[in-house]
Design a protein around this motif. Structure first.
Motif, short mmCIF file in Angstrom:
data_model
loop_
_atom_site.label_atom_id
_atom_site.label_comp_id
_atom_site.label_asym_id
_atom_site.label_seq_id
_atom_site.Cartn_x
_atom_site.Cartn_y
_atom_site.Cartn_z
N VAL A 222 -65.25 8.54 -21.17
CA VAL A 222 -64.28 8.10 -22.16
C VAL A 222 -62.96 8.86 -21.99
CG1 VAL A 222 -63.82 7.93 -24.65
CG2 VAL A 222 -66.15 7.61 -23.79
N PHE A 223 -61.86 8.19 -22.29
CA PHE A 223 -60.57 8.86 -22.34
C PHE A 223 -60.44 9.47 -23.73
CE2 PHE A 223 -59.65 5.74 -18.97
CZ PHE A 223 -59.15 6.59 -18.00
N MET A 224 -60.08 10.74 -23.76
CA MET A 224 -59.94 11.43 -25.05
C MET A 224 -58.71 12.33 -25.03
SD MET A 224 -63.15 14.13 -24.70
CE MET A 224 -64.33 12.85 -24.29
N ALA A 225 -58.23 12.64 -26.20
CA ALA A 225 -57.05 13.51 -26.33
C ALA A 225 -57.15 14.29 -27.63
CB ALA A 225 -55.77 12.66 -26.33
N LYS A 226 -56.33 15.31 -27.72
CA LYS A 226 -56.31 16.09 -28.95
C LYS A 226 -55.66 15.25 -30.05
CE LYS A 226 -54.28 19.93 -27.51
NZ LYS A 226 -53.83 21.35 -27.49
N ASP A 227 -56.12 15.48 -31.26
CA ASP A 227 -55.61 14.74 -32.41
C ASP A 227 -54.10 14.91 -32.54
OD1 ASP A 227 -56.25 13.03 -34.54
OD2 ASP A 227 -56.12 14.67 -35.98
N SER A 228 -53.60 16.11 -32.27
CA SER A 228 -52.16 16.38 -32.39
C SER A 228 -51.37 15.55 -31.39
CB SER A 228 -51.89 17.87 -32.18
OG SER A 228 -52.34 18.29 -30.89
N PHE A 229 -51.87 15.43 -30.15
CA PHE A 229 -51.17 14.65 -29.14
C PHE A 229 -51.13 13.18 -29.54
CE2 PHE A 229 -50.96 12.04 -25.29
CZ PHE A 229 -49.86 12.60 -24.64
N MET A 230 -52.22 12.68 -30.07
CA MET A 230 -52.28 11.28 -30.47
C MET A 230 -51.36 11.00 -31.66
SD MET A 230 -56.36 10.52 -29.90
CE MET A 230 -56.22 8.81 -30.42
N ASN A 231 -51.28 11.94 -32.58
CA ASN A 231 -50.40 11.78 -33.74
C ASN A 231 -48.93 11.83 -33.34
OD1 ASN A 231 -52.49 11.53 -35.59
ND2 ASN A 231 -52.61 13.73 -35.97
N ASP A 232 -48.62 12.66 -32.34
CA ASP A 232 -47.23 12.79 -31.89
C ASP A 232 -46.82 11.70 -30.92
OD1 ASP A 232 -47.03 15.09 -33.39
OD2 ASP A 232 -47.38 16.47 -31.71
N ASN A 233 -47.80 11.07 -30.26
CA ASN A 233 -47.50 10.08 -29.22
C ASN A 233 -48.33 8.79 -29.38
OD1 ASN A 233 -45.85 11.93 -27.16
ND2 ASN A 233 -47.64 13.09 -27.82
N PRO A 234 -48.29 8.17 -30.54
CA PRO A 234 -49.11 6.97 -30.74
C PRO A 234 -48.75 5.82 -29.80
CG PRO A 234 -47.51 7.21 -32.52
CD PRO A 234 -47.49 8.49 -31.74
N THR A 324 -60.73 3.96 -32.68
CA THR A 324 -60.61 2.67 -31.98
C THR A 324 -59.35 1.91 -32.36
OG1 THR A 324 -61.91 1.51 -33.69
CG2 THR A 324 -63.13 2.45 -31.83
N THR A 325 -58.47 2.56 -33.12
CA THR A 325 -57.25 1.89 -33.59
C THR A 325 -56.46 1.26 -32.46
OG1 THR A 325 -57.07 3.50 -35.39
CG2 THR A 325 -55.11 2.21 -34.90
N PHE A 326 -56.24 2.03 -31.40
CA PHE A 326 -55.40 1.57 -30.30
C PHE A 326 -56.10 0.49 -29.48
CE2 PHE A 326 -54.39 5.94 -31.39
CZ PHE A 326 -53.05 5.83 -31.70
N ALA A 327 -57.38 0.66 -29.27
CA ALA A 327 -58.16 -0.35 -28.51
C ALA A 327 -58.18 -1.67 -29.27
CB ALA A 327 -59.58 0.15 -28.29
N GLU A 328 -58.29 -1.60 -30.57
CA GLU A 328 -58.31 -2.82 -31.39
C GLU A 328 -56.95 -3.53 -31.34
OE1 GLU A 328 -59.56 -1.42 -35.17
OE2 GLU A 328 -61.67 -1.19 -34.58
N LYS A 329 -55.86 -2.76 -31.34
CA LYS A 329 -54.51 -3.34 -31.25
C LYS A 329 -54.34 -4.07 -29.93
CE LYS A 329 -51.72 -0.25 -34.15
NZ LYS A 329 -50.61 0.76 -34.14
N VAL A 330 -54.83 -3.44 -28.87
CA VAL A 330 -54.70 -4.01 -27.53
C VAL A 330 -55.46 -5.33 -27.40
CG1 VAL A 330 -55.43 -3.66 -25.12
CG2 VAL A 330 -54.24 -1.84 -26.36
N LEU A 331 -56.58 -5.43 -28.09
CA LEU A 331 -57.41 -6.64 -27.98
C LEU A 331 -56.90 -7.79 -28.83
CD1 LEU A 331 -61.03 -5.16 -27.93
CD2 LEU A 331 -59.67 -5.95 -26.02
#
Length: 332
Positions: A222-234, A324-331
């Motif tokens: 799975v691709f994963m990232a820190k919560d802070s990175f995701m919040n700063d770079n949605p 899954t927010t981003f994956a759902e948007k993409v679909l």
């Protein structure tokens, strides 16, 4: 040359210069994203497709890919900001969270959805059955890693106690497992591709079963990232996920040969024909996820396997570690 011609020529040159500067400017505007993969593997084909086919660039991203051997080292790189995004087994996010990470890790896009290893026997077996492993020496994967846990889960599923019914070897580094088997260690070995197919082609071993087919769907890589990175770079996470989905479609909609040619730059020493064989084998058992969504059933299956292996620190809530927010948007 009259003044009008000179003036027109000047305007044309100036326009060309502006276009070149603009083009260069657009290229410079690509956002660099540092991605660390836990190993280099044909198992990760969609990731390489997204790079070579320009899907990341289409989304304005410049991927700087590095291979960080080992899940622990990959997570260390992620936590210390050495990389922005990690491609690694989702069990690592559970281990890190259990240790009390200050900046939570979130799994946001799934790449593979089954185990990627195969059971290889030293001798050719016409009618294989799992009970043939009893009393043999089995060269497994590293203790606590997903390949080993999935392997033990499958053995137990077939009524085999991996610590009592066979001699289990699991203290050899991942990079040296194939070498150990080739040099004579073990009657059976658990291998990733393309090594399993290479061994079969060279007569060093024979593929007799798939751990991926036997263990079922789970968020294996799975691709994963820190919560802070995701919040700063949605927007970055969404673009990354969209590029991945394009690559996932490419892998399933193109021929195995086309996929092989697309990813060969990452496997220069491997023949296209062999890469295609491996791609087709993984596609047939649907090891490559068809979309980036990590669902709750897969998450629970992962924790069941970890618990069965005695490696689960504690059960983690799906919504705590999966986004899954981003994956759902993409679909959509």
């Amino acid at each position: 040359m009259n003044k009008w011609v000179k003036s027109s020529l000047f305007v044309a040159i100036l326009s060309l210069a502006v276009l070149l500067v603009t083009a260069c400017g657009e290229k410079e505007e690509l956002q660099k994203v540092k991605v660390g993969e836990v190993t280099r593997s044909i198992f990760y084909a969609p990731q390489y497709v997204a790079i070579t086919q320009g899907f990341f660039e289409e989304e304005g991203l410049d991927i700087e890919l590095s291979t960080v051997a080992g899940g622990d080292k990959t997570m260390t790189a992620l936590l210390s900001d050495g990389i922005d995004i990690a491609l690694v087994g989702s069990e690592t996010s559970i281990y890190v969270t259990a240790q009390g990470a200050n900046d939570p890790i979130k799994n946001f896009a799934q790449l593979t959805q089954t185990d990627g290893t195969f059971l290889v026997s030293r001798e050719k077996i016409e009618d294989f059955s799992w009970d043939m492993l009893k009393g043999t020496t089995f060269l497994g994967q590293r203790k606590g890693g997903m390949p080993q846990m999935a392997g033990e889960f499958v053995l137990k599923k077939h009524g085999i106690d991996p610590h009592a019914d066979l001699e289990l070897i699991q203290n050899i580094d991942f990079a040296n497992i194939s070498t150990a088997f080739a040099s004579g260690t073990g009657d059976f070995v658990q291998l990733f591709e393309p090594t399993a197919s290479v061994f079969e082609a060279e007569g060093k071993g024979h593929i007799v079963a798939s751990f991926g087919t036997e263990s079922g769907h789970l968020p294996y890589t799975v691709f994963m990232a820190k919560d802070s990175f995701m919040n700063d770079n949605p927007e970055t996470i969404e673009k990354f996920t969209r590029a991945l989905k394009k690559a996932q479609d490419f892998v399933y909609e193109s021929s195995a040969e086309e996929v092989a040619k697309a990813i060969q730059p990452f496997f220069e020493e491997t023949e296209v024909e062999l890469i295609a064989t491996v791609v087709e084998r993984y596609r047939e058992q649907e090891s490559y996820a068809k979309d980036p969504i990590l669902d709750e059933e897969e998450w629970n299956n992962l924790q069941d396997i970890m618990e069965e292996a005695g490696e689960l620190p504690k059960r983690m809530d799906y919504n705590e570690l999966v986004d899954t927010t981003f994956a759902e948007k993409v679909l959509k």
